[in-house]
Design a protein around this motif. Structure first.
Motif, PDB file in Angstrom:
ATOM      1  N   CYS A   1      81.143  25.109 113.311  1.00 52.28           N
ATOM      2  CA  CYS A   1      81.710  23.754 113.390  1.00 52.28           C
ATOM      3  C   CYS A   1      81.501  23.072 112.034  1.00 52.28           C
ATOM      4  N   THR A   2      82.593  22.862 111.325  1.00 54.30           N
ATOM      5  CA  THR A   2      82.505  22.269 109.984  1.00 54.30           C
ATOM      6  C   THR A   2      82.745  20.767 110.052  1.00 54.30           C
ATOM      7  N   VAL A   3      81.808  20.019 109.489  1.00 51.22           N
ATOM      8  CA  VAL A   3      82.022  18.568 109.407  1.00 51.22           C
ATOM      9  C   VAL A   3      82.944  18.318 108.218  1.00 51.22           C
ATOM     10  N   LYS A   4      84.017  17.565 108.473  1.00 54.63           N
ATOM     11  CA  LYS A   4      84.999  17.345 107.403  1.00 54.63           C
ATOM     12  C   LYS A   4      84.823  15.987 106.739  1.00 54.63           C
ATOM     13  N   LYS A   5      84.426  15.002 107.518  1.00 53.25           N
ATOM     14  CA  LYS A   5      84.407  13.644 106.982  1.00 53.25           C
ATOM     15  C   LYS A   5      83.412  12.766 107.745  1.00 53.25           C
ATOM     16  N   LEU A   6      82.796  11.822 107.050  1.00 52.44           N
ATOM     17  CA  LEU A   6      81.999  10.797 107.740  1.00 52.44           C
ATOM     18  C   LEU A   6      82.861   9.539 107.801  1.00 52.44           C
TER      19      LEU A   6
END
Ligand code: FAD
Length: 413
Positions: free
Chosen positions: A133-138
Motif C-alpha cells: 500500500c503506497t501512500v501517494k499524498k498527505l
C-alpha cells in the motif's frame, strides 16, 4: 470521523517501532508499507547479520558520533537507549552480543531474525498492517493532515507518523517520498546526500582482489599531497574501488575533498610495524630466501590473492633471485606495504549508500517529541530526519530511539 488514532507511513525499523509502541500505549494504529513485506532494508544490514546497535550506552557519548546535530538525539536516547534495545530484543527471543569495536549483533541469529522480531512485536501490540500500500499524498488543511491518499484508498487518523527512510538502496522501497511531503507542507529539507558510501578508484587492479578483506590496516586521506585524515580498522577492495567501515566513515570527507583537489588514499598494510623495522623484516625475508625467485618470496608477508597484484605493481622481475633484488627495488616494495597509493576518482551514489545524510531539518521538528513544528498532527522518525551517524549500529539505534519517541508521543497527543 477518524478511523485510527495513529497512522504510521513506512514499515522500516523506525516505523515498526513507532507503530508498536503507539499501540502498546493503547492507540488504534494502522501501518502503511509500500513493499509486500515490512523491514526489507533490515535484511541487508550488517552484511545480512544486522548490526542492531552500538555498545556506547552513555547517551552523551553516543551522540558525539553524530557530529553537528547529535545533541538533538538526546531526548530520544534517554527515552529508549542502547540498554532498552538490548532488553527489547532479548524479550523478543533475539539475544544480542557485543563484537569488535562495540558493534552489537544478534548472538546466534541473523538480520532476518531481527526483522521477524520487530514485525511480530508490532503485530502482537495490535498494529493493523497494510503492506503493498503506497501512500501517494498527505492532504493538509489549516496545518492539519486531514487524510492520506494511498493506492488502497484514503485513510485518516488523529496523528500521522512519517518514517519513509532516505534515498539509499532504492530497491528496498526508499525513494524519498517523505522529503517531498515534508517540503510541500512547509518544512525545510537539508539536501539529501548519499552517505557512508564506497569509493571508486582509478586503480583497475582492485577488481582482481575484490571482496578481499583488509583487517587492521591504516588508511590516510591525502589531498594534493597533504594528509587530512587517517583511520585504522577494516576495509575491503571492491570491483570498482574500496569499501568497508573505515572507507564508509571517511566517505563524506572524501566527497568534500574531491571538490578541492586530487585525492589519494595511502594504505598501510602493516601499521603495527614502523617503516624502518618493516624494511629490516623485508631484508631478512629476502636474505633467508636468497636463492629463491623473488616471485615466490612474498608468501610470508601477503595473503596469496594479493601476491600477483603486488608483483605487477612493484615492477620487479618475478624470476629474479632474491639476492639480486636491489635496494631501490626493495624500497619500492616497502612503499607498497606501507604506503600503497590509491587514486580516488569519485564516491558511489545512492544505489550503494548505507544511509542518506540531510533530510527534514531539525529546526522544524520538536526533538523532545518528534512532532513537526509546522503541522500539528505530524511526527517524523528514522533516517528521513537530518541526523546521520557512522557505521557501527549508530544509525539503527537512531531509528529505534526516534521511532519509540514518535510512537508514544503520537499516541499521547
Ligand atoms: C546495505 C546496508 C547495510 C546497513 N547496515 C546497517 C547496520 O548494520 N547497522 C545500522 O545501524 N544501520 C545499517 N544500515 C542503515 C539502516 O538500515 C537504516 O538507517 C534504517 O533502515 C533506516 O530505517 P527507517 O525506518 O528510517 O527507514 P527504512 O528502513 O528505509 O524504511 C522506510 C520504509 O518506508 C517505506 N516507504 C517509503 N515510501 C513509502 C510510501 N510512499 N508509502 C508506503 N511506504 C513507504 C519503504 O518501503 C520502507 O520499507 C544499513 C543500510 C544499508 C543500505
Amino acid at each position: 470521523m477518524k478511523n485510527y488514532d495513529v497512522i504510521v507511513v513506512g514499515g522500516g525499523p523506525a516505523g515498526l517501532f513507532a507503530a508498536g509502541f503507539a499501540a502498546r500505549k493503547g492507540a488504534k494504529v494502522l501501518l502503511l508499507e509500500k513493499n509486500p513485506h515490512c523491514g526489507a532494508k533490515i535484511l541487508i544490514t550488517g552484511k545480512g547479520r544486522c548490526n542492531v546497535t552500538h555498545s556506547e550506552d552513555d547517551p552523551r557519548k553516543f551522540v558525539e558520533h553524530f557530529g553537528r546535530n547529535g545533541k538533538a538525539l538526546l531526548t530520544a536516547l534517554y527515552a529508549f537507549g542502547v540498554k532498552d534495545v538490548v532488553s527489547f530484543f532479548e524479550e523478543q527471543g533475539v539475544p544480542l552480543k557485543i563484537e569488535r569495536g562495540g558493534r552489537i549483533f544478534p548472538d546466534k541469529g541473523e538480520a532476518k531474525d531481527v526483522q521477524k522480531a520487530v514485525i511480530a512485536f508490532a503485530r502482537d501490540a495490535g498494529v493493523e498492517m497494510r503492506t503493498s500500500c503506497t501512500v501517494k499524498k498527505l492532504l493538509v488543511e489549516d496545518d492539519i493532515i486531514k487524510a492520506l491518499e494511498t493506492t488502497a484508498g484514503a485513510f485518516s487518523a488523529d496523528n500521522i507518523i512519517v518514517a519513509t527512510g532516505g534515498l539509499s538502496y532504492p530497491e528496498t522501497g526508499c525513494t524519498g517520498d517523505g522529503y517531498a511531503w515534508a517540503k510541500a507542507c512547509g518544512h525545510r529539507v537539508v539536501k539529501p546526500e548519499a552517505a557512508l558510501v564506497p569509493v571508486k578508484l582509478n586503480d583497475a587492479w582492485t577488481a582482481e582482489v575484490s571482496n578481499f578483506n583488509l583487517k587492521n590496516v591504516r588508511i590516510s586521506l591525502c589531498v594534493d599531497g597533504k594528509k587530512v585524515d587517517e583511520r585504522f580498522g577494516e576495509a575491503f577492495f571492491t570491483r570498482a574501488g574500496i569499501g568497508g567501515p573505515i572507507i564508509l566513515d571517511m566517505s563524506s570527507r572524501i566527497r568534500d575533498e574531491l571538490k578541492k583537489g586530487e585525492v589519494k588514499l595511502l594504505l598501510d598494510l602493516k601499521p603495527a610495524v614502523a617503516t624502518e623495522l618493516f624494511d629490516k623484516r623485508l631484508q631478512r625475508e629476502l636474505a633467508e630466501q636468497s636463492n629463491q625467485e623473488f616471485g615466490t618470496s612474498l608468501g610470508g608477508l601477503l595473503p596469496r590473492d594479493m601476491i600477483p597484484v603486488f608483483l605487477r605493481l612493484v615492477g620487479i622481475d618475478p624470476k629474479k633471485k632474491c639476492h639480486s633484488v636491489t635496494k631501490v627495488e626493495r624500497q619500492r616494495l616497502l612503499k607498497l606495504f606501507k604506503e600503497l597509493e590509491l587514486s580516488v576518482s569519485s564516491c558511489a551514489g545512492f544505489r550503494k549508500a548505507i544511509i542518506t545524510s540531510g533530510g527534514v531539518s531539525l529546526k522544524d521538528i520538536d526533538m523532545r517529541s518528534m512532532r513537526s513544528k509546522r503541522v500539528k498532527n505530524l511526527f517524523f522518525a528514522g533516517e528521513m530526519i537530518d541526523l546521520d551517524g557512522p557505521t557501527g549500529g549508530f544509525n539503527l539505534q537512531e531509528c529505534w530511539s526516534t521511532g519509540y519517541l514518535a510512537g508514544i508521543s503520537a499516541a499521547e497527543a
